[in-house]
Design a protein around this motif. Structure first.
Motif, PDB file in Angstrom:
ATOM      1  N   ALA A  66       0.398   2.474  10.525  1.00 37.91           N
ATOM      2  CA  ALA A  66       0.992   1.302   9.885  1.00 37.91           C
ATOM      3  C   ALA A  66       2.307   1.672   9.198  1.00 37.91           C
ATOM      4  N   LEU A  67       2.366   2.873   8.613  1.00 37.80           N
ATOM      5  CA  LEU A  67       3.592   3.346   7.972  1.00 37.80           C
ATOM      6  C   LEU A  67       4.733   3.378   8.977  1.00 37.80           C
ATOM      7  N   ARG A  68       4.475   3.950  10.148  1.00 38.78           N
ATOM      8  CA  ARG A  68       5.525   4.023  11.165  1.00 38.78           C
ATOM      9  C   ARG A  68       5.954   2.638  11.622  1.00 38.78           C
ATOM     10  N   SER A  69       5.012   1.710  11.655  1.00 40.09           N
ATOM     11  CA  SER A  69       5.343   0.343  12.068  1.00 40.09           C
ATOM     12  C   SER A  69       6.318  -0.305  11.093  1.00 40.09           C
ATOM     13  N   THR A  70       6.142  -0.069   9.797  1.00 35.98           N
ATOM     14  CA  THR A  70       7.051  -0.658   8.824  1.00 35.98           C
ATOM     15  C   THR A  70       8.463  -0.084   8.975  1.00 35.98           C
ATOM     16  N   VAL A  71       8.564   1.219   9.249  1.00 33.26           N
ATOM     17  CA  VAL A  71       9.878   1.843   9.418  1.00 33.26           C
ATOM     18  C   VAL A  71      10.545   1.305  10.675  1.00 33.26           C
ATOM     19  N   ALA A  72       9.791   1.251  11.776  1.00 37.92           N
ATOM     20  CA  ALA A  72      10.353   0.747  13.031  1.00 37.92           C
ATOM     21  C   ALA A  72      10.802  -0.698  12.874  1.00 37.92           C
ATOM     22  N   VAL A  92       0.833  -1.202   0.000  1.00 38.11           N
ATOM     23  CA  VAL A  92       0.000   0.000   0.000  1.00 38.11           C
ATOM     24  C   VAL A  92       0.866   1.249   0.000  1.00 38.11           C
ATOM     25  N   ARG A  93       1.916   1.246   0.817  1.00 40.74           N
ATOM     26  CA  ARG A  93       2.835   2.384   0.831  1.00 40.74           C
ATOM     27  C   ARG A  93       3.418   2.621  -0.561  1.00 40.74           C
ATOM     28  N   ARG A  94       3.813   1.548  -1.213  1.00 43.32           N
ATOM     29  CA  ARG A  94       4.402   1.690  -2.548  1.00 43.32           C
ATOM     30  C   ARG A  94       3.397   2.314  -3.518  1.00 43.32           C
ATOM     31  N   ALA A  95       2.148   1.849  -3.456  1.00 41.97           N
ATOM     32  CA  ALA A  95       1.122   2.383  -4.353  1.00 41.97           C
ATOM     33  C   ALA A  95       0.942   3.879  -4.129  1.00 41.97           C
ATOM     34  N   PHE A  96       0.925   4.304  -2.881  1.00 44.07           N
ATOM     35  CA  PHE A  96       0.735   5.723  -2.570  1.00 44.07           C
ATOM     36  C   PHE A  96       1.987   6.546  -2.858  1.00 44.07           C
ATOM     37  N   GLU A  97       3.124   6.085  -2.354  1.00 44.16           N
ATOM     38  CA  GLU A  97       4.329   6.919  -2.361  1.00 44.16           C
ATOM     39  C   GLU A  97       4.955   7.074  -3.742  1.00 44.16           C
ATOM     40  N   VAL A  98       4.876   6.050  -4.567  1.00 47.67           N
ATOM     41  CA  VAL A  98       5.421   6.169  -5.919  1.00 47.67           C
ATOM     42  C   VAL A  98       4.632   7.201  -6.722  1.00 47.67           C
ATOM     43  N   GLY A 154       9.588  10.691 -13.616  1.00 48.00           N
ATOM     44  CA  GLY A 154      10.029   9.302 -13.759  1.00 48.00           C
ATOM     45  C   GLY A 154      11.087   8.934 -12.734  1.00 48.00           C
ATOM     46  N   ARG A 155      12.072   9.790 -12.584  1.00 49.35           N
ATOM     47  CA  ARG A 155      13.143   9.509 -11.623  1.00 49.35           C
ATOM     48  C   ARG A 155      12.620   9.564 -10.198  1.00 49.35           C
ATOM     49  N   ALA A 156      11.718  10.507  -9.926  1.00 51.32           N
ATOM     50  CA  ALA A 156      11.153  10.604  -8.581  1.00 51.32           C
ATOM     51  C   ALA A 156      10.384   9.327  -8.225  1.00 51.32           C
ATOM     52  N   ALA A 157       9.615   8.798  -9.183  1.00 55.33           N
ATOM     53  CA  ALA A 157       8.864   7.568  -8.943  1.00 55.33           C
ATOM     54  C   ALA A 157       9.807   6.397  -8.700  1.00 55.33           C
ATOM     55  N   ALA A 178      12.212   2.496  -4.941  1.00 57.52           N
ATOM     56  CA  ALA A 178      13.405   1.768  -4.526  1.00 57.52           C
ATOM     57  C   ALA A 178      13.462   1.563  -3.023  1.00 57.52           C
ATOM     58  N   PHE A 179      12.810   2.429  -2.251  1.00 59.67           N
ATOM     59  CA  PHE A 179      12.835   2.312  -0.795  1.00 59.67           C
ATOM     60  C   PHE A 179      11.901   1.204  -0.301  1.00 59.67           C
ATOM     61  N   LEU A 180      11.027   0.756  -1.189  1.00 58.49           N
ATOM     62  CA  LEU A 180       9.960  -0.152  -0.757  1.00 58.49           C
ATOM     63  C   LEU A 180      10.029  -1.496  -1.469  1.00 58.49           C
ATOM     64  N   GLU A 181      11.230  -1.944  -1.736  1.00 56.87           N
ATOM     65  CA  GLU A 181      11.429  -3.281  -2.282  1.00 56.87           C
ATOM     66  C   GLU A 181      11.259  -4.297  -1.157  1.00 56.87           C
TER      67      GLU A 181
END
Length: 238
Positions: A188-194, A115-121, A222-225, A230-233
């Motif tokens: 949930a986002l903070r939980s993934t980082v922690a 879900v994070r990837r879908a939103f953040e990209v 394109g580069r921003a996406a 890349a952070f959410l592999e």
């Protein structure tokens, strides 16, 4: 003759020209709606911090207990979130947040990452197209705070700073619905980082977000996406 029955007398009317004081429950509901109206009106945007309790007391003209109960009601509704040592933040303009939080618990981290990837990209792509000078200043500030938090060595402070940077990217996308949905997965986002930090800020876990901010600054969607994705592999980096 039956005994007479005495009924309690009505409370005395307020002196002429002085308005009646509404009952406490009414004041709390009224204050809650005032806070909600300011949130819906954009005065306190999703992801932003609301004024402190003394400031709200002065602005709304009610007592501390009334403000406290009104804020508590909006926290319970999932509109506000209290973060210890940081303040109270707007996490949603409706009651979607707690529903999403229940769906995306710690036992569903893989889904949270997706879900994070879908939103953040998409947010990063839009931010590169729509960012303003004010957005870039906010991103620079959030990036600097994230770096400072990392060097400070406290996992909880870094988790908050990392979330703040990602929230700033979403804000720069200038899509209100995206911002609201993203805010609803804040816990949930903070939980993934922690979880990714593993309890300690060690060098091998560090992920530089400078290139993401620079891609947005350069107006390269394109580069921003790519940088955001890349952070959410599968390694589940922050």
């Amino acid at each position: 003759m039956p005994p007479s029955v005495e009924f309690p007398s009505a409370p005395p009317a307020p002196p002429r020209g002085q308005p009646a004081v509404p009952p406490r429950g009414h004041r709390v509901r009224q204050t809650t709606e005032q806070l909600r109206a300011r949130i819906l009106g954009g005065e306190w945007p999703v992801g932003g911090r609301i004024p402190t309790e003394p400031q709200l007391v002065a602005a709304l003209g009610v007592g501390r207990n009334t403000v406290r109960e009104a804020v508590r009601a909006l926290v319970h509704a999932g509109v506000l979130e209290c973060r210890q040592g940081s303040g109270t933040y707007v996490v949603s303009t409706d009651e979607l947040a707690p529903v999403v939080a229940r769906r995306l618990g710690d036992d569903r981290m893989t889904e949270v990452i997706e879900v994070r990837r879908a939103f953040e990209v998409e947010a990063a792509r839009l931010a590169a197209l729509r960012r303003t000078p004010e957005d870039l200043a906010a991103l620079d500030g959030a990036l600097a705070q994230r770096e400072a938090a990392w060097h400070g060595g406290r996992v909880d402070a870094f988790v908050e700073a990392d979330a703040a940077l990602h929230t700033a990217v979403v804000a720069a996308a200038h899509n209100a619905m995206l911002a609201e949905l993203y805010a609803s997965v804040g816990t949930a986002l903070r939980s993934t980082v922690a979880q990714a930090m593993g309890g300690a800020l060690t060098p091998e876990r560090y992920v530089d977000h400078t290139r993401l901010v620079e891609a947005i600054r350069a107006g390269d969607p394109g580069r921003a996406a790519l940088e955001a994705g890349a952070f959410l592999e599968p390694a589940e980096r922050a």
